[in-house]
Scaffold this active site. Sequence first.
Site, PDB file in Angstrom:
ATOM      1  N   ASP A 268       0.853  -1.196   0.000  1.00 58.43           N
ATOM      2  CA  ASP A 268       0.000   0.000   0.000  1.00 58.43           C
ATOM      3  C   ASP A 268       0.890   1.247   0.000  1.00 58.43           C
ATOM      4  O   ASP A 268       1.825   1.359   0.809  1.00 58.43           O
ATOM      5  CB  ASP A 268      -0.868  -0.050   1.279  1.00 58.43           C
ATOM      6  CG  ASP A 268      -2.001   0.955   1.270  1.00 58.43           C
ATOM      7  OD1 ASP A 268      -2.435   1.360   0.168  1.00 58.43           O
ATOM      8  OD2 ASP A 268      -2.453   1.335   2.372  1.00 58.43           O
TER       9      ASP A 268
ATOM     10  N   ASP B 296       2.589   4.949  -5.400  1.00 57.33           N
ATOM     11  CA  ASP B 296       1.843   6.197  -5.217  1.00 57.33           C
ATOM     12  C   ASP B 296       2.735   7.372  -5.603  1.00 57.33           C
ATOM     13  O   ASP B 296       3.356   8.008  -4.764  1.00 57.33           O
ATOM     14  CB  ASP B 296       1.364   6.320  -3.760  1.00 57.33           C
ATOM     15  CG  ASP B 296       0.565   7.603  -3.553  1.00 57.33           C
ATOM     16  OD1 ASP B 296       0.433   8.378  -4.526  1.00 57.33           O
ATOM     17  OD2 ASP B 296       0.088   7.836  -2.426  1.00 57.33           O
TER      18      ASP B 296
ATOM     19  N   HIS C 149      -7.559   9.895   4.180  1.00 58.17           N
ATOM     20  CA  HIS C 149      -7.185   8.798   5.068  1.00 58.17           C
ATOM     21  C   HIS C 149      -7.515   9.161   6.519  1.00 58.17           C
ATOM     22  O   HIS C 149      -7.586  10.334   6.867  1.00 58.17           O
ATOM     23  CB  HIS C 149      -5.678   8.522   4.965  1.00 58.17           C
ATOM     24  CG  HIS C 149      -5.290   7.863   3.672  1.00 58.17           C
ATOM     25  ND1 HIS C 149      -4.408   8.421   2.784  1.00 58.17           N
ATOM     26  CD2 HIS C 149      -5.672   6.683   3.127  1.00 58.17           C
ATOM     27  CE1 HIS C 149      -4.263   7.607   1.735  1.00 58.17           C
ATOM     28  NE2 HIS C 149      -5.023   6.547   1.923  1.00 58.17           N
ATOM     29  N   GLY C 150      -7.703   8.141   7.338  1.00 57.45           N
ATOM     30  CA  GLY C 150      -7.857   8.368   8.777  1.00 57.45           C
ATOM     31  C   GLY C 150      -9.301   8.522   9.210  1.00 57.45           C
ATOM     32  O   GLY C 150     -10.242   8.362   8.412  1.00 57.45           O
TER      33      GLY C 150
HETATM   34  P1  13P Z   1      -9.070   4.603   5.658  1.00 55.95           P
HETATM   35  O1  13P Z   1      -8.188   5.461   6.527  1.00 55.95           O
HETATM   36  O2  13P Z   1     -10.306   5.333   5.266  1.00 55.95           O
HETATM   37  O3  13P Z   1      -9.357   3.294   6.237  1.00 55.95           O
HETATM   38  O4  13P Z   1      -8.263   4.357   4.283  1.00 55.95           O
HETATM   39  C1  13P Z   1      -7.302   3.357   4.190  1.00 55.95           C
HETATM   40  C2  13P Z   1      -6.516   3.460   2.928  1.00 55.95           C
HETATM   41  O5  13P Z   1      -6.864   4.126   1.986  1.00 55.95           O
HETATM   42  C3  13P Z   1      -5.272   2.664   2.875  1.00 55.95           C
HETATM   43  O6  13P Z   1      -4.547   2.885   1.703  1.00 55.95           O
HETATM   44  O1  G3H Z   2      -2.940   4.695   3.739  1.00 54.78           O
HETATM   45  C1  G3H Z   2      -2.984   4.577   4.934  1.00 54.78           C
HETATM   46  C2  G3H Z   2      -3.233   3.281   5.602  1.00 54.78           C
HETATM   47  O2  G3H Z   2      -4.275   3.465   6.517  1.00 54.78           O
HETATM   48  C3  G3H Z   2      -1.984   2.754   6.245  1.00 54.78           C
HETATM   49  O3  G3H Z   2      -1.660   3.551   7.322  1.00 54.78           O
HETATM   50  O4  G3H Z   2       0.730   4.203   6.966  1.00 54.78           O
HETATM   51  O5  G3H Z   2      -0.368   4.277   9.239  1.00 54.78           O
HETATM   52  O6  G3H Z   2       0.195   2.074   8.170  1.00 54.78           O
HETATM   53  P1  G3H Z   2      -0.171   3.524   7.973  1.00 54.78           P
HETATM   54 ZN    ZN Z   3      -4.661   4.826   0.886  1.00 58.19          ZN
END
Ligand code: 13P
Ligand code: G3H
Ligand code: ZN
Length: 343
Positions: A83, A105, A189-190
Amino acid sequence: MPLVSMRQLLDEAAKGGYGVGAFNVNNMEQIQAIMEAARETKSPVIIQASRGARAYSQDKFLYHLMLAAAELYPEIPLVMHLDHGNSFETCKSAIELGFTSVMMDGSLKEDGKTPATFEENVAVTKAVVDLAHKHGVTVEGEIGVLGGIEDGHGAGGTGLEHVTDPQQAVDFVAKTGVDALAIAIGTSHGAYKFSKKPDGSVLKMDVLIEIHKRLPNVHLVMHGSSSVPQDLQDIINQYGGKLKPTWGVPVEEIQLGIRNGVRKINVDTDNRLAITGAIRKVFVEQPEKFDPRDYMKPAREAMKKVVALRMAQFGQAGHAGDYKPISIEEMKKFYAGQAAAAK
Ligand code: 13P
Ligand code: G3H
Ligand code: ZN
């Protein structure tokens, strides 16, 4: 079942008209929660690890846990996905480790904060596609920038500052050859996505629909897709937490996205909330407990419930047995054929 290609999983989802949740993990209990939910609902599944997760877990631990998952749940097609890779090197190291899919990304520079130019994004993403496809590995790219910051990653802001331009999305796919495309339509995010319940006009679903019209064969990805359910917030606050009022992405909006080309839906925050609420509850109600299993078991169960619900809502439930996995060796040949045809 061995770890499978994300390209195959998403191609199958497109044929079946459903979406596949991509759930973030950092430890064994989260992987177990996802696999149990997948078994219960008979769902194919994407498990993803961020750079932060790889650092937290020394990624070899996560990799071998994932292999254990593939071995213990042979009926479940399982993708191991990186990710938010921030650079060619990050993606390369994931491919070398054995991830079957990576996200480059390039919407942000390598610092994971500053928006990159279109040309920078194309250059780094194309380099990752060239490498990954030689290894039979799927690539997700991103055009447009999400809001919010997670673990130091993100440009901040509301999510509406860098919404994807549909024509740029078309050019980006033509220039890079990505298998899946993350787009920015106003999510962040978050936990703190919206300060009031979003009505139908908050997310730029018209932009998503336009991109799907112009790129009907590209698998779209929705990041920042946690719904931040009120009941999970309430449990945390009832047991001493201090979450401020907040709203996430309504599931109906995600389902509208799925009807318009969204095949991968990223969810992390909802699971974090479920785990934290369950642990807080044990700490408050049974303060005499000190065996980590006494709170990790309910935490794992709470996450499993959330994941199983999302699998049903996204439509992937019931599809685990639809197809025979294509090996990564066969995917190498598939991509080589694609590259030869493009010349
Ligand atoms: P959320 O913070 O909405 O769960 O999104 C997660 C995400 O996009 C991870 O790449
Ligand atoms: O994109 C964000 C995901 O929620 C992963 O979060 O980078 O804190 O592991 P993190
Ligand atoms: Zn993401």
